[in-house]
Design a protein around this motif. Structure first.
Motif, PDB file in Angstrom:
ATOM      1  N   GLY A   1     -12.612   1.513   5.367  1.00 38.20           N
ATOM      2  CA  GLY A   1     -11.190   1.700   5.615  1.00 38.20           C
ATOM      3  C   GLY A   1     -10.481   0.467   6.120  1.00 38.20           C
ATOM      4  O   GLY A   1      -9.275   0.505   6.378  1.00 38.20           O
TER       5      GLY A   1
ATOM      6  N   LEU B   1     -13.641  -1.510   1.706  1.00 42.48           N
ATOM      7  CA  LEU B   1     -13.015  -0.311   1.158  1.00 42.48           C
ATOM      8  C   LEU B   1     -13.680   0.941   1.720  1.00 42.48           C
ATOM      9  O   LEU B   1     -13.000   1.926   2.042  1.00 42.48           O
ATOM     10  CB  LEU B   1     -13.102  -0.321  -0.370  1.00 42.48           C
TER      11      LEU B   1
ATOM     12  N   HIS C   1      -7.712  -1.614   1.634  1.00 45.75           N
ATOM     13  CA  HIS C   1      -7.260  -0.590   0.711  1.00 45.75           C
ATOM     14  C   HIS C   1      -6.870  -1.262  -0.602  1.00 45.75           C
ATOM     15  O   HIS C   1      -6.343  -2.382  -0.609  1.00 45.75           O
ATOM     16  CB  HIS C   1      -6.070   0.187   1.279  1.00 45.75           C
TER      17      HIS C   1
ATOM     18  N   LEU D   1       0.821  -1.208   0.000  1.00 43.09           N
ATOM     19  CA  LEU D   1       0.000   0.000   0.000  1.00 43.09           C
ATOM     20  C   LEU D   1       0.858   1.262   0.000  1.00 43.09           C
ATOM     21  O   LEU D   1       0.335   2.377  -0.035  1.00 43.09           O
ATOM     22  CB  LEU D   1      -0.944  -0.008   1.205  1.00 43.09           C
TER      23      LEU D   1
END
Length: 302
Positions: A261, A258, A264, A180
């Motif tokens: 949170g 998503l 991701h 990420l």
């Protein structure tokens, strides 16, 4: 004449080019499957298959023999289907649907609701699993309709295929995952981490192998994935809390995570295409099957 199991064995082996995969599809032990192939070769009087290092392929005479076996198998399936329709009535009875795990909410449920309103006596049997081999199941008369992933859409006599959506796979991970940070990342970088995924059939594995370079290193990497294979996305989403995992699928599979949170999206270089197709035999179609087909295809045409 060959019995049903021997007939299915030779047809499935020609489709799969693998004893192990064909035996798994037919839910036979390797020993039982080999006995049925031997019975077919004894009946034919000549060798049907050549066993290569990487694949099993029909001999010249074997291919001709198996094509005739396929015609016989289709005729038996049509006879069984016609008998079933006579018993149940074209507007009632049972509609057998197979689908992948990504299509149930967005495609299957709306189509079945519409069909049940038009045909109140109609019953449904829905198989949700990615391991289904739709072309073989349709040719054997085991299902009436398939909705799901076809990485390629072959032209087969008596089988109608419509691609209703073309989508791209996305990859997600839990907060804190190394992937990420930055990107875009290619598949070799993503697959360094353990993958959570539904069943990856032969065509998906070939697609990923080619994307990784189509060499021996790519083949070894693909043999080791996924770390967890399951057609139930609820389980995969529970497991993804472990920050070492990545998971692949459609965006709607991860919509809640998503939005909250908890998940991701990984920045991926390029795309892996996913074809959502509807597939049926195009002979002796019942009114109920026609209604479900029209609903699915109509959603795409709107």
């Amino acid at each position: 004449m060959l019995n049903h199991k021997a007939l299915s064995a030779v047809i499935t082996l020609m489709e799969c080019e693998s004893f192990q995969e064909a035996a798994t599809i037919l839910k036979m032990s390797p020993a039982a499957f080999s006995r049925h192939i031997k019975a077919a070769e004894d009946y034919a009087g000549f060798r049907l298959f050549m066993r290569g290092r990487t694949a099993v392929r029909p001999t010249g005479p074997g291919e001709v023999f198996i094509r005739h076996a396929q015609n016989l198998h289709r005729a038996i399936a049509r006879f069984d289907q016609a008998t079933h329709q006579i018993q149940q009535g074209a507007q009632g009875g049972l509609l057998r649907v197979a689908c992948g795990p990504l299509t149930t909410l967005t495609l299957i449920a709306p189509a079945l609701r519409e069909a049940s309103r038009r045909f109140p006596s109609l019953r449904f049997r829905v198989h949700v699993r990615a391991t289904f081999e739709p072309m073989l199941a349709l040719k054997r008369g085991e299902i009436d309709l398939f909705v799901g992933d076809l990485t390629h859409t072959p032209l087969i006599d008596g089988i109608e295929v419509r691609v209703v959506e073309k989508r791209s796979v996305i990859f997600v991970a839990a907060p804190g995952h190394p992937l990420l940070r930055g990107g875009p990342y290619g598949l070799p970088e993503i697959l360094r981490f353990p993958l959570l995924s539904p069943f990856l059939h032969r065509h998906w594995r070939n697609t990923v192998t080619k994307a990784l370079g189509d060499d021996e290193t790519a083949k070894r990497l693909v043999e080791r994935i996924p770390a967890v294979e399951c057609d139930d996305y609820a389980l995969l989403l529970d497991l993804i809390d472990d920050s070492t995992y990545v998971c692949g699928g459609m965006r709607e599979n991860f919509a809640e995570g998503l939005a909250s949170g908890k998940l991701h999206e990984i920045n991926v270089a390029g795309q892996i295409p996913w074809n959502i197709s509807v597939v049926r035999q195009n002979q002796e179609v019942s009114d109920a099957l026609e209604a479900v087909w029209a609903s699915l295809v109509g959603r795409h045409d709107q």
